[in-house]
Design a protein around this motif. Structure first.
Motif, short mmCIF file in Angstrom:
data_model
loop_
_atom_site.label_atom_id
_atom_site.label_comp_id
_atom_site.label_asym_id
_atom_site.label_seq_id
_atom_site.Cartn_x
_atom_site.Cartn_y
_atom_site.Cartn_z
N ALA A 186 0.84 -1.20 0.00
CA ALA A 186 0.00 0.00 0.00
C ALA A 186 0.87 1.25 0.00
N HIS A 187 1.95 1.21 0.77
CA HIS A 187 2.90 2.33 0.84
C HIS A 187 3.49 2.60 -0.55
N ARG A 407 -6.97 -2.27 2.85
CA ARG A 407 -7.62 -1.04 2.40
C ARG A 407 -7.60 -0.02 3.54
N LEU A 408 -7.80 1.25 3.19
CA LEU A 408 -7.92 2.34 4.17
C LEU A 408 -6.73 2.35 5.15
N CYS A 409 -5.53 2.30 4.62
CA CYS A 409 -4.32 2.28 5.47
C CYS A 409 -3.99 3.72 5.89
N LEU A 410 -4.68 4.22 6.90
CA LEU A 410 -4.54 5.63 7.27
C LEU A 410 -3.18 5.92 7.91
N ILE A 434 -4.74 12.44 -5.94
CA ILE A 434 -3.76 11.35 -5.96
C ILE A 434 -4.37 10.04 -5.48
N LEU A 435 -5.18 10.07 -4.44
CA LEU A 435 -5.64 8.84 -3.79
C LEU A 435 -6.35 7.85 -4.70
N PRO A 436 -7.22 8.27 -5.64
CA PRO A 436 -7.88 7.27 -6.50
C PRO A 436 -6.92 6.47 -7.38
N PHE A 441 -6.26 3.05 -1.39
CA PHE A 441 -6.76 4.32 -0.86
C PHE A 441 -7.96 4.85 -1.66
N LYS A 442 -8.52 4.02 -2.52
CA LYS A 442 -9.65 4.46 -3.34
C LYS A 442 -10.85 4.86 -2.49
N SER A 443 -11.02 4.19 -1.37
CA SER A 443 -12.21 4.42 -0.53
C SER A 443 -11.99 5.49 0.53
#
Length: 710
Positions: A186-187, A407-410, A434-436, A441-443
């Protein structure tokens, strides 16, 4: 088809390939046209099918053509991302093979032509890269940069790094299957999304992966834009045998497993040039190498794992590559594509923890597509005899675990928000753009980003009157973010998702680093103690703040160090596959054909008999076996008279651990006492303190209607 795929290359490149390698593999045949056209491409195929060259050759050919025409600028064009620092050096050396070969082809056809070989530059940027090379990279950017996810993040944080990266056109992500299920992946995906914004246009992404599924999810993960998937059907011949290390089943009762195992391993190594023995833990690697060397002589076996220094690992890899090492005892550090030459066969000590890692390890032997990959699996206990057979059969069936990207790796998002602030600053709209482009990080919503920014600005501490320096400066009215020197220091010092395990460096008195040992091991160790590291014995001379100083010693009295590691449980999907086979074994027991069924799983006579006795005892005790549709609950009293409840479930720790918590809480409603709970991949055990008895029907009392999906 092969001739058509080679037609896209310059004649020099095509001639070199034909003379050196012959025909392209099916993977190369399909991948080259797609990569040449500029589309995002995912290449998924077994080990040894030419994936690396399928990704690189198009760009090598293109860059050399530009060098010949004088249009090759001194700027970065291609970024190759490896999950391992040790892979970076391998890739650079592997690239020299086509470059040298094409240069020789050019020299043969036109001896007077100016060499273009030296005009194409390749550089490595990892944590081990010297400062001198990093500074030279700023002045003279390479055409091909080999790096890791963490180093790419650091380059995106610095102005000099962004200056190098901004001209890139393509990125190759190797070993995607090793990243997709982790926050490290994800990073990286968020770094690539930032890289797209930095460069003139989004980069072409090429993903390389061992066999994985579902491919549509992996493609979506690789890029938010359409991705061409290259995964030709390839029938790789495999041979998996579950082999008993015991000459007699009575030895199961004795503490001689490692001695017996070492003897069997040495016997099987006699007809082979090089062998890798995989184990589930660094201490076991040291233990196996110690017992093998006791029988076969010092230097017969060496170890390879993450707690050895890079110099030690490099030395071992070279010995194996050159054919000077007969046996390498390794952990998962050797699963990925480090080039160690021709491996005749692979051993697996104990039951492997996942199907995908077993396939990766199996692919190390018989690396070429037309060779048979051979793996001998050695169980150490009766239970492992059964589960090694189940694992071998699932591997033969090709039943890989599905990828499950986080998902959602804040927490990862917070690191990137600080890194971005270390530059010129940004607006909230810049982040949302950037996120999409990063799948994990799409959600993430605008409110999520605001909450993370408020946390980084110190709101949490300020509400509690705790003094803290903000990690970044957040203007909530104009939704603008800036950083300061503290922001940059944080981004550089704490970036990445690889945890700091608090390991102690092991060094000689001359300061040569040998590796690392666990903090808890050091706490229990004393000066004068001996331990094994890198298949050698070392005696502790002194223990300092973060270093253990040692001297080489005799093997007598040395013991392997222990390491704390996160236990990754069996996936539900694999548990269901195991359960289906156990269902067949249960039916075979009733028909008196169980031994034949066990032999069909690849168990030798001794292992089959041990597994047969285990199943028979279990069946006599519970009148059934757990399978993909059955959970067996067993109530019994131990030798002290304490009542216990054993729940037999094949669905793995990821199911059994939370289920155990629910059952324990249900039991507490009936008996008012503390209840202990232990869980693993094969079920969980509950027992109350005192003379209480656990009631029946606890599992049935947990209502599905009260659960919510996550």
């Amino acid at each position: 088809m092969s001739q058509n795929s080679l037609a896209i290359f310059d004649s020099l490149t095509a001639d070199w390939f034909r003379h050196t390698l012959g025909k392209p593999t099916a993977v190369q045949d399909a991948a080259w046209p797609a990569i040449f056209s500029g589309v995002h491409t995912l290449v998924s195929a077994p080990t040894g099918t030419g994936k690396t060259l399928s990704a690189f050759l198009v760009f090598i050919d293109r860059f050399l053509a530009e060098a010949r025409s004088g249009t090759l600028k001194e700027e970065l064009k291609l970024i190759y991302i490896s999950p391992l620092k040790s892979l970076a050096g391998d890739i650079r050396e592997n690239l020299r093979c086509p470059l040298n070969g094409i240069y020789e082809e050019e020299r043969k056809q036109n001896p007077s032509a100016e060499s273009t070989f030296s005009k194409l530059t390749i550089a490595i940027r990892t944590g081990d890269t010297p400062q001198k090379e990093r500074r030279n990279m700023i002045k003279h950017p390479p055409h091909i940069l080999i790096t890791t996810p963490e180093s790419l993040f650091l380059m995106l944080t610095s102005q000099s790094g962004k200056k190098i990266l901004c001209t890139a056109q393509t990125v190759i992500i190797d070993e995607l299957h090793a990243l997709i299920d982790s926050k490290r992946g994800a990073h990286l995906m968020l770094s690539l999304a930032r890289l797209d914004e930095l460069c003139a246009k989004p980069l072409q992404r090429v993903g390389l992966s061992a066999t994985m599924k579902p491919l549509h999810l992996a493609a979506e993960y690789l890029s938010s834009d359409p991705v061409t998937v290259i995964a030709p059907a390839m029938q790789k011949k495999v041979q998996l045998e579950v082999t008993s290390p015991w000459s007699d089943t009575r030895l199961l009762q004795k503490d001689s497993i490692w001695h017996e195992l070492a003897g069997t391993v040495v016997d099987l190594c006699k007809g082979s040039r090089s062998v890798i023995a995989f184990v589930e833990g660094r201490a076991y690697a040291e233990k196996l190498a110690y017992h093998v060397n006791q029988l076969a002589g010092e230097g017969f076996a060496r170890t390879h794992h993450g707690s050895l220094s890079k110099e030690q690992r490099f030395e071992v890899e070279n010995e194996l590559r050159n054919g000077n090492l007969r046996l390498l005892c390794a952990t998962s550090s050797m699963e990925l594509g480090i080039d160690v030459g021709d491996i005749d066969q692979v051993f697996q000590i104990g039951c492997p923890r996942s199907i995908s890692s077993t396939m990766q390890r199996l692919g190390r032997a018989g690396h070429n597509p037309d060779r048979v990959s051979v793996m001998y699996i050695f169980p150490r206990t009766a239970t492992e005899s059964l589960y090694c057979g189940l694992t071998a059969q699932v591997v033969r069936n090709g039943e890989l675990e599905d990828s499950r990207p986080p998902r959602l790796c804040l927490d990862v998002l917070a690191q990137h928000l600080v890194s971005m602030a270390a530059g010129e600053g940004y607006d909230l709209d810049d982040v949302m753009a950037i996120l999409p482009r990063a799948y994990p990080f799409k959600s993430v919503t605008r409110e999520d980003v605001k909450d993370v920014l408020c946390m980084l600005a110190g709101d949490f501490e300020h509400e509690r009157n705790i003094p803290v320096r903000p990690r970044l400066l957040y203007d909530r009215i104009h939704e603008h973010v800036e950083g300061d020197s503290y922001s940059r220091m944080l981004a550089i010092s704490v970036g990445g998702t690889i945890p700091d395990k608090g390991l102690y460096a092991v060094k000689t008195e001359n300061g040569v680093k040998l590796g690392e040992v666990d903090e808890e091991f050091v706490f229990e160790a004393r000066i004068g103690d001996k331990f094994l590291l890198g298949a050698f014995a070392w005696q502790i001379n002194s223990i300092q703040k973060d270093t253990v100083v040692v001297a080489q010693s005799s093997m007598y009295g040395a013991r392997p160090p222990f390491y704390k590691a996160e236990i990754i449980g069996r996936r539900l999907q694999t548990g269901i596959a195991f359960g289906k086979i156990l269902g067949r074994l249960s039916n075979a027991l009733e028909k008196d054909t169980l031994l034949q069924e066990l032999h069909q799983l690849g168990l030798d006579d001794t292992c089959a008999q041990i597994a047969f006795d285990l199943i028979k005892r279990q069946y006599n005790a519970t009148q059934g076996l757990p399978d993909d549709r059955t959970i067996v609950i067993e109530h019994f009293r131990d030798e002290t008279g304490t009542h216990q409840m054993m729940v037999h479930s094949v669905f793995g720790r990821q199911v059994n651990a939370p289920l155990a918590i629910l059952v324990r809480e249900a039991a507490k409603r009936h008996i008012k006492t503390n209840i202990s709970c232990f869980d693993d991949d094969d079920g969980f055990l509950l027992f109350p303190y005192g003379e209480y008895e656990l009631p029946e029907g606890l599992l049935q009392s947990i209502l599905p209607e009260t659960a919510r999906p996550i």
